[in-house]
Design a protein around this motif. Structure first.
Motif, short mmCIF file in Angstrom:
data_model
loop_
_atom_site.label_atom_id
_atom_site.label_comp_id
_atom_site.label_asym_id
_atom_site.label_seq_id
_atom_site.Cartn_x
_atom_site.Cartn_y
_atom_site.Cartn_z
N PHE A 122 31.10 34.92 99.97
CA PHE A 122 30.55 34.30 101.17
C PHE A 122 31.49 33.22 101.66
CE2 PHE A 122 27.78 31.36 103.53
CZ PHE A 122 27.20 32.24 104.42
N ASP A 123 31.69 33.18 102.99
CA ASP A 123 32.49 32.14 103.62
C ASP A 123 31.60 31.43 104.63
OD1 ASP A 123 34.18 30.82 105.63
OD2 ASP A 123 35.86 31.76 104.59
N LYS A 124 31.23 30.19 104.33
CA LYS A 124 30.29 29.46 105.17
C LYS A 124 30.87 29.19 106.56
CE LYS A 124 27.28 25.40 105.20
NZ LYS A 124 26.84 24.19 104.43
N GLY A 125 32.18 28.94 106.63
CA GLY A 125 32.80 28.63 107.91
C GLY A 125 32.73 29.77 108.91
N SER A 126 33.05 30.97 108.46
CA SER A 126 33.07 32.13 109.35
C SER A 126 31.79 32.94 109.33
CB SER A 126 34.24 33.05 108.97
OG SER A 126 34.04 33.60 107.67
N GLY A 127 30.94 32.73 108.29
CA GLY A 127 29.74 33.53 108.13
C GLY A 127 29.99 34.91 107.54
N ARG A 128 31.22 35.17 107.10
CA ARG A 128 31.55 36.48 106.50
C ARG A 128 30.95 36.56 105.10
NH1 ARG A 128 34.99 37.94 102.61
NH2 ARG A 128 35.81 40.08 102.57
N ALA A 129 30.36 37.71 104.78
CA ALA A 129 29.78 37.93 103.46
C ALA A 129 30.07 39.34 103.01
CB ALA A 129 28.28 37.68 103.49
N LYS B 218 28.96 40.25 108.94
CA LYS B 218 29.01 38.94 109.58
C LYS B 218 27.59 38.41 109.66
CE LYS B 218 33.16 39.75 112.39
NZ LYS B 218 33.72 39.78 113.78
N THR B 219 27.45 37.09 109.46
CA THR B 219 26.12 36.51 109.42
C THR B 219 26.03 35.26 110.31
OG1 THR B 219 26.55 35.01 107.56
CG2 THR B 219 25.87 37.27 107.02
N ALA B 220 24.80 34.85 110.57
CA ALA B 220 24.50 33.61 111.27
C ALA B 220 23.40 32.90 110.50
CB ALA B 220 24.06 33.90 112.70
N PRO B 221 23.22 31.59 110.70
CA PRO B 221 22.17 30.87 109.99
C PRO B 221 20.79 31.48 110.24
CG PRO B 221 23.67 29.33 111.01
CD PRO B 221 24.05 30.67 111.52
N ALA B 222 19.94 31.45 109.22
CA ALA B 222 18.58 31.99 109.31
C ALA B 222 17.59 30.92 108.88
CB ALA B 222 18.45 33.24 108.44
N THR B 223 16.31 31.26 108.91
CA THR B 223 15.26 30.32 108.52
C THR B 223 14.40 30.91 107.41
OG1 THR B 223 13.63 31.14 110.11
CG2 THR B 223 15.18 29.45 110.88
N LEU B 224 13.75 30.02 106.66
CA LEU B 224 12.84 30.47 105.61
C LEU B 224 11.63 31.18 106.18
CD1 LEU B 224 12.85 27.54 103.04
CD2 LEU B 224 13.40 29.93 102.58
N GLY B 225 11.23 30.82 107.40
CA GLY B 225 10.08 31.49 108.02
C GLY B 225 10.27 32.98 108.13
N ALA B 226 11.52 33.43 108.34
CA ALA B 226 11.79 34.86 108.43
C ALA B 226 11.55 35.57 107.11
CB ALA B 226 13.23 35.08 108.89
N LEU B 227 11.64 34.83 106.00
CA LEU B 227 11.42 35.42 104.68
C LEU B 227 9.99 35.27 104.19
CD1 LEU B 227 14.64 34.05 102.95
CD2 LEU B 227 14.19 36.43 103.47
N LEU B 228 9.39 34.13 104.48
CA LEU B 228 8.05 33.85 103.95
C LEU B 228 6.94 34.34 104.86
CD1 LEU B 228 8.68 30.24 102.60
CD2 LEU B 228 8.85 32.42 101.37
N GLY B 229 7.24 34.54 106.16
CA GLY B 229 6.27 35.13 107.08
C GLY B 229 4.96 34.38 107.11
#
Length: 479
Positions: free
Chosen positions: A90-97, A158-169
């Motif tokens: 994982f690369d936090k700067g680019s979002g590559r995983a 490629k990724t972007a920031p997400a939220t816990l709400g998307a996982l916990l519903g």
């Protein structure tokens, strides 16, 4: 004050774990394109029975890290389930995983030596929650925005920031998890700093290593504080002050989430706090420094503490980032000479709480009391000395809460009094010694990681203050 011996201790976490929530429907078997499907039938059973389950909040399991699991649709606000995938890079700067998995044969692993699947194990819209992984020492919480292709290690995305709400519903969760004291890294910032901790199955023998309650971490310090009186320089005949003592903590992570009535990933309530038992004792001797060159109290950091405990909320590995800086702080006029020692015990809590009606509000509490061990003061003047901890609490590398817990000693002398807590003294005047605790800090916009609306600026926690008298004297006192 809570009895820390009854708490389970958070085990060390060595393996990265992954949880994926896919935005498309899943079924077992192989797709028309010949790709192995990511979904395992067992994953949806519990979620289908209850769209708003109560999820357990606990320490991640011993030995194997947080759970790996099944890619499951997030339809209807159902919480995520387990997955066998993991973050290989994982690369936090680019979002590559790079996401890896194992080849399967009729639903069974071929073995520990299996190579990553050449077919893409993830799709655009999937949300990834991972315990610490290569390139992500503070965990990963990200949404897949593009599937790039396959590599030797797995599928590149490629990724972007997400939220816990998307996982916990639409689920609910609430609990407290103790932090394993042996997992806390301590960086000494002063020459005479010693560390002790105690946990089930192990004790680190610092000054009090064998006597600590289970789950506790103790940092001892002995420091010299130069005597200054601003631009005028040292007072005539003055002697440098010294401070000796310890801070003892049994830290816990408080986590709560309630997504009932929503399938959008925005909770009705949520909270994140650092709490725990506190014990400290320290002694201040001599004529302490007045102020620094910029007019602020003299602050001497003596240790930095850091930990990344992983808690599980249902199947979701939630990485909590904790930083504490322990410090001595002195604010004085450089005239009064003191020998004051105080024993402080109690508990504290700093953090933030969210509700749809009020938004984010600060949480700052301290239930502490102090007992004087010694208290003497001579000459006219004043001094205030604190032995505190400045904390920051975040999730997946984003700081959400900063807090300052600072028990202090304060002494002031009027006229030409000399007094002591044992009743001895000389001359005429008035003197007093006090104990107290200051609380402060701020909430940060990064708490939108829960899926809550963003606030544009930091929200201050206080300041809050509580004080008690340790000793005092007035009039002509006997020698």
């Amino acid at each position: 004050m809570r009895n820390t011996t009854r708490y389970a201790v958070l085990p060390a976490l060595t393996a990265a774990s992954l949880l994926v929530v896919t935005g498309c429907s899943g079924s077992s078997g192989t797709s028309a394109a010949g790709k192995t499907d990511r979904t395992e039938p067992v994953a949806a059973a519990g979620a289908a029975a209850d769209a708003h389950p109560q999820l357990a909040v606990a320490a991640a399991p011993a030995g194997g890290g947080a759970p790996s699991a099944v890619a499951t649709p997030q339809a209807g606000g159902k919480p995520a389930a387990k997955s066998s995938l993991k973050v290989a890079e994982f690369d936090k700067g680019s979002g590559r995983a790079v996401i890896s998995g194992k080849e399967k044969d009729n639903g069974k692993d071929k073995g520990h030596g299996a190579t990553p699947k050449p077919a893409a194990p993830v799709a655009v819209g999937d949300v990834i929650a991972s315990a610490p992984a290569p390139g992500a020492p503070q965990g990963v919480l990200a949404k897949v925005t593009e599937v790039v292709g396959t590599t030797q290690k797995g599928t590149e995305v490629k990724t972007a920031p997400a939220t816990l709400g998307a996982l916990l519903g639409g689920s609910t969760a609430k609990g407290q998890v103790p932090v394993d004291p042996s997992s806390v890294k301590v960086e000494p910032l002063a020459p005479k700093v010693k560390v002790s901790w105690a946990k089930t199955g192990g004790v680190h023998f610092g000054p009090e290593g064998a006597q600590l309650p289970l789950g506790s971490l103790r940092v001892d310090v002995s420091a010299a504080l130069p005597t200054l009186t601003g631009k005028a320089g040292p007072a005539q005949g003055s002697v440098d002050a010294s401070a000796d003592g310890f801070v003892q903590l049994a830290p816990e992570v408080d986590f709560a989430y309630d997504g009932k009535g929503t399938a959008t990933g925005t909770p009705g309530t949520a909270s994140l706090s650092l709490s725990g038992d506190w014990s400290s004792q320290w002694e201040l001797k001599g004529q302490a420094a007045a102020t620094t060159a910029d007019g602020k109290p003299l602050r001497v950091p003596f240790a930095k503490l850091h930990a990344d405990p992983v808690i599980t909320v249902g199947a979701v590995p939630v990485v909590v980032n904790l930083d504490l800086t322990c410090y001595l702080q002195v604010d004085a006029d450089g005239k009064v000479s003191v020998d004051v020692k105080q024993d402080v015990k109690g508990d504290f809590k700093v953090g933030g709480s969210y509700s749809r009606a009020k938004g984010w509000t600060p949480v700052a509490k301290a239930n502490m009391s102090g007992t004087p061990v010694t208290a003497t003061a001579t000459a006219a003047g004043k001094v205030k000395a604190a032995l505190g901890a400045e904390a920051s609490v975040g999730l997946y590398g984003s700081v959400g809460v900063t807090g300052n817990v600072a028990p202090y000693l304060r002494a002031e002398v009027e006229g030409t009094a000399t007094g002591a807590s044992n009743g001895t003294g000389s001359l005429v005047g008035k003197w007093a010694a006090y104990g107290g605790v200051d609380l402060g800090g701020a909430l940060r916009a990064h708490l939108d990681i829960f899926g809550t609306p963003v606030f544009e600026r930091s929200i201050p926690l206080g300041p809050l203050n509580r004080e008690w008298k340790l000793a005092s004297g007035e009039g002509a006192v006997r020698r």
